[in-house]
Design an enzyme around this catalytic site. Structure first.
Site, mmCIF file in Angstrom:
data_model
loop_
_atom_site.group_PDB
_atom_site.id
_atom_site.type_symbol
_atom_site.label_atom_id
_atom_site.label_comp_id
_atom_site.label_asym_id
_atom_site.label_seq_id
_atom_site.Cartn_x
_atom_site.Cartn_y
_atom_site.Cartn_z
ATOM 1 N N ASP A 183 -0.492 -4.585 -9.229
ATOM 2 C CA ASP A 183 0.470 -4.449 -10.321
ATOM 3 C C ASP A 183 0.625 -5.760 -11.086
ATOM 4 O O ASP A 183 0.302 -6.844 -10.599
ATOM 5 C CB ASP A 183 1.831 -3.977 -9.806
ATOM 6 C CG ASP A 183 2.390 -4.878 -8.705
ATOM 7 O OD1 ASP A 183 1.591 -5.464 -7.937
ATOM 8 O OD2 ASP A 183 3.618 -4.995 -8.596
ATOM 9 N N GLU A 186 3.780 -4.357 -5.781
ATOM 10 C CA GLU A 186 4.253 -5.446 -4.921
ATOM 11 C C GLU A 186 5.378 -6.231 -5.578
ATOM 12 O O GLU A 186 6.240 -6.772 -4.887
ATOM 13 C CB GLU A 186 3.086 -6.388 -4.581
ATOM 14 C CG GLU A 186 3.416 -7.438 -3.533
ATOM 15 C CD GLU A 186 4.161 -8.655 -4.074
ATOM 16 O OE1 GLU A 186 4.971 -9.251 -3.330
ATOM 17 O OE2 GLU A 186 3.931 -9.015 -5.248
#
Length: 415
Positions: free
Chosen positions: A85, A143
């Site tokens: 991400d 995350e």
């Protein structure tokens, strides 16, 4: 035999895969997606894994991707993790691979983690005959944003039958060529809080008729700093930081509402509980003394990341033996946080840093900076480090001496 095989793998990464790994990283860097929104990134990863004829699962834990490579011989199962991400930051780099998405960029190296692990999967997919066991490639979403993707992926079975789990983080704190390890507690538990102060607004020329939410919020900021300096044992690392204060609409108006947002970082569970208790107590006292209403939302975030001593030692020695040019560095604890901590609560393993700062000043910016970039030589070094781990655990038949870590037996290694 094992070390010579790993050295050959390392050479193949340099000779055959470096350009592809860099290309994957740059593609991902140009097309970032925020936490819990990584649909195209996950599809890209899954497509690449399917080309390698791995067993592929998508939507793991909601947005993760799992690739499973089964070796030709029985043995242990190890998991390697990369996150994918990006962050809500405007990319200010002047490079041909800068983000094409306004307000979103890979400012923490997750694109590099994913590219490196794809390279490892690509090479090992051609080495099944050499593998005594199974490699699980964990590509994790979200995350950067609590509650993160790790817990959901674990609940969805990503660690089923896994004996040990390992992860890397590219770091511009370290120069290229350094690989940093820390046994035991490595990264802090991270909590987040919001404090909404509600007073009574009015004219700035008549403050006595108001309850000034900005003044009350400023008092809170000062008092919260006394928690660490006067209430927490000075031998226990702890941080209370206010990152946002928002209130007011005009220079001559007393603000009725002011918002504070901040974070708490700790290693000790008792200190973690104490800080939340003290924060609430201070807010309650200030509210009563100032005739204001104060509401707190306190979110427990990622736990302390604790590396397992045995696995950290095995990996440190494996990398030192097979990557002679790497400089092994012992790291101090970090107040940053990582949801890789959840994997280590379920399985033994280790999380370590790979240096990504080069001579070029463009690689000297810290993580989460709008001009963050890495020296791409670190991508190959990350892949090599992962391959050294695979070689250590999965290139020897299970013998009479073994390490029992769970459902399988791992070959005993000299360390």
């Amino acid at each position: 035999m094992t070390e010579s095989l790993i050295v050959r793998w390392h050479q193949e990464v340099e000779d055959k895969l470096e350009d592809r790994i860099v290309g994957w990283r740059r593609y991902l860097h140009r097309h970032p997606e925020l936490s819990f929104e990584e649909k195209q990134t996950a599809a890209f990863i899954a497509a690449e894994l399917e080309k390698l004829e791995l067993e592929v699962r998508t939507g793991v834990g909601g947005g993760g991707v799992l690739g499973v490579l089964r070796g030709s011989h029985p043995g242990a199962t190890i998991a390697l993790r990369a996150d994918f991400d990006a962050l809500p930051i405007q990319d200010e780099k002047q490079t041909e691979y800068a983000s094409t998405v306004p307000g979103v960029m890979h400012a923490c190296g997750h694109d590099g983690h994913t590219a490196s692990l794809l390279g490892v999967a690509s090479l090992l997919s051609e080495q099944r005959e050499q593998l005594h066991g199974t490699v699980v490639f964990l590509f994790q979403h979200a995350e950067e944003k609590t509650p993160g993707g790790a817990q959901a992926m674990i609940a969805d079975g990503c660690l089923h039958d896994v004996d040990a789990v390992f992860g890397i983080h590219l770091s511009t704190e370290l120069p290229v060529g350094q690989i940093g390890f820390c046994s035991g507690s490595f990264m802090a538990a991270a909590d987040a809080f919001t404090i909404q102060v509600e007073g009574r607004g009015g004219h700035a020329a008549r403050p006595h008729e108001t309850v000034d939410s900005i003044a009350i919020a400023c008092s809170l900021v000062g008092q919260l700093q006394h928690i660490v300096s006067r209430r927490v044992d000075p031998m226990q690392p702890a941080v209370v930081s206010i990152g946002k204060i928002q209130g007011g609409t005009a220079f001559n108006v007393i603000a009725e509402k002011t918002l504070l947002e901040g974070t708490v970082r700790t290693f000790d569970p008792e200190a973690r509980d104490l800080i939340e208790q003290e924060l609430r107590g201070i807010a309650d006292g200030v509210a009563r003394a100032s005739h204001a209403s104060i509401h707190i939302d306190y979110l427990r975030g990622y736990p302390t990341l604790v590396n397992h001593d045995k696995e950290t030692s095995i990996v440190r020695e494996a990398i030192a033996d097979t990557m002679p040019d790497a400089i092994i560095k012992e790291l101090e604890r970090r107040m940053g946080a990582e949801d890789f901590a959840y994997y280590l609560q379920h399985k033994p393993g280790s999380f370590f840093y790979v240096g990504a700062r080069g001579a070029d000043e463009r690689t000297h910016y810290p993580h989460h900076h709008p001009r963050f970039d890495i020296d791409e030589r670190a991508l190959v070094l990350s892949a090599k480090a992962f391959l050294s781990i695979v070689g250590q655990y999965l290139t020897k038949p299970v013998g009479t001496e073994f390490i029992t870590t769970g459902l399988h037996s791992l070959p005993q290694q000299s360390i």
